[in-house]
Design a protein around this motif. Sequence first.
Motif, PDB file in Angstrom:
ATOM      1  N   CYS A   1       0.827  -1.208   0.000  1.00 52.67           N
ATOM      2  CA  CYS A   1       0.000   0.000   0.000  1.00 52.67           C
ATOM      3  C   CYS A   1       0.866   1.265   0.000  1.00 52.67           C
ATOM      4  O   CYS A   1       0.368   2.364   0.238  1.00 52.67           O
ATOM      5  CB  CYS A   1      -0.995  -0.011   1.159  1.00 52.67           C
ATOM      6  SG  CYS A   1      -0.294  -0.264   2.773  1.00 52.67           S
TER       7      CYS A   1
ATOM      8  N   HIS B   1      -4.906   3.397   0.567  1.00 53.63           N
ATOM      9  CA  HIS B   1      -5.883   2.343   0.835  1.00 53.63           C
ATOM     10  C   HIS B   1      -7.161   2.693   0.086  1.00 53.63           C
ATOM     11  O   HIS B   1      -7.600   3.844   0.107  1.00 53.63           O
ATOM     12  CB  HIS B   1      -6.177   2.236   2.337  1.00 53.63           C
ATOM     13  CG  HIS B   1      -4.969   1.910   3.161  1.00 53.63           C
ATOM     14  ND1 HIS B   1      -4.464   0.637   3.281  1.00 53.63           N
ATOM     15  CD2 HIS B   1      -4.157   2.705   3.909  1.00 53.63           C
ATOM     16  CE1 HIS B   1      -3.400   0.657   4.067  1.00 53.63           C
ATOM     17  NE2 HIS B   1      -3.197   1.901   4.462  1.00 53.63           N
TER      18      HIS B   1
ATOM     19  N   PHE C   1     -16.687  -4.295   5.463  1.00 51.40           N
ATOM     20  CA  PHE C   1     -15.365  -4.586   4.910  1.00 51.40           C
ATOM     21  C   PHE C   1     -14.190  -4.094   5.738  1.00 51.40           C
ATOM     22  O   PHE C   1     -13.103  -4.673   5.660  1.00 51.40           O
ATOM     23  CB  PHE C   1     -15.239  -4.017   3.479  1.00 51.40           C
ATOM     24  CG  PHE C   1     -15.331  -2.527   3.407  1.00 51.40           C
ATOM     25  CD1 PHE C   1     -14.199  -1.740   3.520  1.00 51.40           C
ATOM     26  CD2 PHE C   1     -16.559  -1.897   3.208  1.00 51.40           C
ATOM     27  CE1 PHE C   1     -14.276  -0.358   3.446  1.00 51.40           C
ATOM     28  CE2 PHE C   1     -16.646  -0.518   3.138  1.00 51.40           C
ATOM     29  CZ  PHE C   1     -15.502   0.253   3.255  1.00 51.40           C
TER      30      PHE C   1
ATOM     31  N   ARG D   1     -12.448  -6.600   8.339  1.00 49.14           N
ATOM     32  CA  ARG D   1     -11.733  -7.655   7.612  1.00 49.14           C
ATOM     33  C   ARG D   1     -10.446  -7.094   6.988  1.00 49.14           C
ATOM     34  O   ARG D   1      -9.389  -7.718   7.025  1.00 49.14           O
ATOM     35  CB  ARG D   1     -12.663  -8.262   6.555  1.00 49.14           C
ATOM     36  CG  ARG D   1     -12.098  -9.441   5.814  1.00 49.14           C
ATOM     37  CD  ARG D   1     -13.124 -10.140   4.917  1.00 49.14           C
ATOM     38  NE  ARG D   1     -13.934  -9.234   4.107  1.00 49.14           N
ATOM     39  CZ  ARG D   1     -15.232  -8.958   4.325  1.00 49.14           C
ATOM     40  NH1 ARG D   1     -15.878  -9.512   5.310  1.00 49.14           N
ATOM     41  NH2 ARG D   1     -15.873  -8.115   3.536  1.00 49.14           N
ATOM     42  N   TYR D   2     -10.529  -5.903   6.418  1.00 43.03           N
ATOM     43  CA  TYR D   2      -9.371  -5.274   5.785  1.00 43.03           C
ATOM     44  C   TYR D   2      -8.275  -4.989   6.815  1.00 43.03           C
ATOM     45  O   TYR D   2      -7.096  -5.274   6.577  1.00 43.03           O
ATOM     46  CB  TYR D   2      -9.813  -3.976   5.094  1.00 43.03           C
ATOM     47  CG  TYR D   2      -8.717  -3.276   4.328  1.00 43.03           C
ATOM     48  CD1 TYR D   2      -8.349  -3.712   3.055  1.00 43.03           C
ATOM     49  CD2 TYR D   2      -8.052  -2.181   4.864  1.00 43.03           C
ATOM     50  CE1 TYR D   2      -7.344  -3.074   2.344  1.00 43.03           C
ATOM     51  CE2 TYR D   2      -7.048  -1.538   4.165  1.00 43.03           C
ATOM     52  CZ  TYR D   2      -6.699  -1.985   2.909  1.00 43.03           C
ATOM     53  OH  TYR D   2      -5.692  -1.355   2.200  1.00 43.03           O
TER      54      TYR D   2
ATOM     55  N   GLN E   1      -6.542  -8.149   7.915  1.00 37.33           N
ATOM     56  CA  GLN E   1      -5.610  -8.641   6.899  1.00 37.33           C
ATOM     57  C   GLN E   1      -4.301  -7.851   6.918  1.00 37.33           C
ATOM     58  O   GLN E   1      -3.219  -8.427   6.736  1.00 37.33           O
ATOM     59  CB  GLN E   1      -6.246  -8.603   5.503  1.00 37.33           C
ATOM     60  CG  GLN E   1      -5.426  -9.268   4.433  1.00 37.33           C
ATOM     61  CD  GLN E   1      -5.075 -10.726   4.745  1.00 37.33           C
ATOM     62  OE1 GLN E   1      -5.883 -11.469   5.293  1.00 37.33           O
ATOM     63  NE2 GLN E   1      -3.872 -11.134   4.414  1.00 37.33           N
TER      64      GLN E   1
END
Length: 150
Positions: free
Chosen positions: A34, A59, A127, A130-131, A134
Amino acid sequence: MPTIILKTLINAPMGQCFDLARSIDLHVQSMQHCGEQAIKGKISGLINLGESVSWRAKHFGIYFEMTNKITTLEYPNSFIDEMIRGPFKKLHHQHLFKTIDTQTEMTDIFEFKAPLDILGWLAEKLFLTRYMKQLLVVRNKVIKREAEGV
């Protein structure tokens, strides 16, 4: 407020894992995907109690800047970094370390709150949690790989 708890077992001494977890340089390496960079404050080496670092990363196709400060540090057992400026309403990240047999258990307790009230809450549910998890998993794999010399 979402809370992510992530445990990682590492075949390396606790102090080494602790130092790798607070290494600015290793963090940058772990977030290459990123384009994350340390742009202000402590921009390389090991971050210590009371020090802050400003990050810039992309991001979701958007560049964000965030400043985090180390608010607690008890070598080699734990440290906490907290967002003092940036895109979240709140971000609080505990890093805990303990020895189990010959391994180090590194535990992340990552709490955050998105901005924008109901829209932020929806993003967290759909989302964002979860992001963020990760990102932590990727970071911890790099710490583990470096500590174990793999």
